[in-house]
Design a protein around this motif. Structure first.
Motif, short mmCIF file in Angstrom:
data_model
loop_
_atom_site.label_atom_id
_atom_site.label_comp_id
_atom_site.label_asym_id
_atom_site.label_seq_id
_atom_site.Cartn_x
_atom_site.Cartn_y
_atom_site.Cartn_z
N ARG A 195 0.82 -1.21 0.00
CA ARG A 195 0.00 0.00 0.00
C ARG A 195 0.86 1.27 0.00
O ARG A 195 0.42 2.31 -0.50
CB ARG A 195 -0.92 -0.01 1.22
N THR A 197 3.40 1.97 -1.77
CA THR A 197 3.75 2.37 -3.14
C THR A 197 2.64 2.12 -4.14
O THR A 197 2.74 2.52 -5.30
CB THR A 197 5.02 1.63 -3.60
N GLU A 198 1.57 1.43 -3.70
CA GLU A 198 0.40 1.16 -4.55
C GLU A 198 -0.85 1.53 -3.75
O GLU A 198 -1.65 0.67 -3.35
CB GLU A 198 0.39 -0.32 -4.96
N CYS A 201 -4.34 0.19 -4.42
CA CYS A 201 -4.51 -1.26 -4.18
C CYS A 201 -5.14 -2.01 -5.36
O CYS A 201 -5.79 -3.04 -5.18
CB CYS A 201 -5.34 -1.50 -2.92
N PRO A 204 -1.64 -4.90 -5.92
CA PRO A 204 -0.52 -4.80 -4.98
C PRO A 204 0.59 -5.81 -5.26
O PRO A 204 1.75 -5.59 -4.86
CB PRO A 204 -1.17 -5.06 -3.62
N THR A 206 2.19 -6.30 -7.84
CA THR A 206 3.26 -5.72 -8.67
C THR A 206 4.35 -5.09 -7.83
O THR A 206 5.43 -4.81 -8.34
CB THR A 206 2.67 -4.65 -9.62
N GLU A 207 4.09 -4.88 -6.54
CA GLU A 207 5.07 -4.27 -5.65
C GLU A 207 5.84 -5.31 -4.84
O GLU A 207 6.66 -4.95 -4.00
CB GLU A 207 4.37 -3.28 -4.69
#
Length: 257
Positions: A195, A197-198, A201, A204, A206-207
């Protein structure tokens, strides 16, 4: 790059790697606390994993002579089997926590001849899945886990290596408990961490760090893993910081009732 050359054995400490093949034909790995090397006895002599020119146990020696090196990748024994004309040893190498699978290879040993290494880029698997299965005389089969939701096998006949996929059984449609636990205790909390960096949501996953992303990619090949259900729970965890209890999670994502 794979290097096969003779070098002097450097007596440094290395990580103990045990043989995990349950067959009676597999010789137990012998170790010593002084040099922390792993070795097995074969009809052609002693095979030993030890530190070569690098600081990891990436070198394989037969009777003191270096016969194989997978540079900076940790080697391990998976099992050995005698055949009518020779003896073969199944081995693997790992690039560490960033790799979800071991790259495998066979070492073919025959007294009075040079050892032969049989390898292939397709010859890899999750260490938890790797096992040598009973087969026809002089034909060896290695369980490689799953691919495309099917069982994946490697067959060795003579010195020829081949691969095949087979339909799964009902028991294969349940994800192993340790893998399911990892998803619940490590992967799902990472959805909350994503959360930062994304914040929306939307996706998520991808992080996720590379090693976690690779392991999830591997699990997507398993018939027991419900990737869509995990994705929905991951997005919910990111948005609401909510993680379901393990029993509910295991039933939904891993098929464990």
């Amino acid at each position: 790059m794979y290097v096969v050359r003779r070098v002097a054995l450097v007596l440094l400490s290395c990580l103990l790697i045990a043989c995990n093949d349950p067959q009676e034909s597999v010789t137990e790995v012998k170790t010593t606390d002084s040099n922390r090397t792993a070795s097995i006895n074969t009809s052609a002599g002693t095979l030993k994993i030890a530190v070569g020119e690098n600081t990891v146990p990436d070198s394989l020696f037969l009777n003191g002579d270096l016969i194989f090196q997978r540079e900076r990748e940790q080697l391990r024994f998976y099992g050995q089997q005698k055949r009518a004309q020779d003896e073969v040893v199944l081995m693997g190498s790992s690039c560490g926590v960033s790799c979800a699978t071991d790259q495998l290879f066979w070492v073919v040993l025959k007294e009075g001849t040079q050892p032969e290494i049989i390898e292939d880029r397709q010859f890899y698997a999750n260490p938890l899945d790797i096992s040598i299965l009973p087969a026809e005389p002089d034909k060896l089969t290695v369980n490689l886990g799953f691919s495309q939701k099917q069982r994946r096998y490697a067959d060795l006949e003579g010195n020829v290596l081949s691969f095949r996929l087979e339909p799964v059984t009902e028991s294969d449609k349940i994800l192993a408990g340790d893998l399911c636990t990892w998803l619940h205790t490590e992967a799902l909390p990472a959805c909350i961490s994503a959360r930062a960096t994304e914040p929306d949501c939307v996706n998520p996953q991808t992080e996720f760090p590379d090693y976690m992303d690779q392991r999830l990619g591997m699990l997507n090949e398993y018939p027991g893993f419900n990737g869509d259900a995990f994705g929905a729970l991951c997005a919910n965890a990111c948005e609401k910081e909510d993680i379901p209890d393990y029993k509910t999670f295991a039933s939904t994502v891993c098929g464990i009732r």
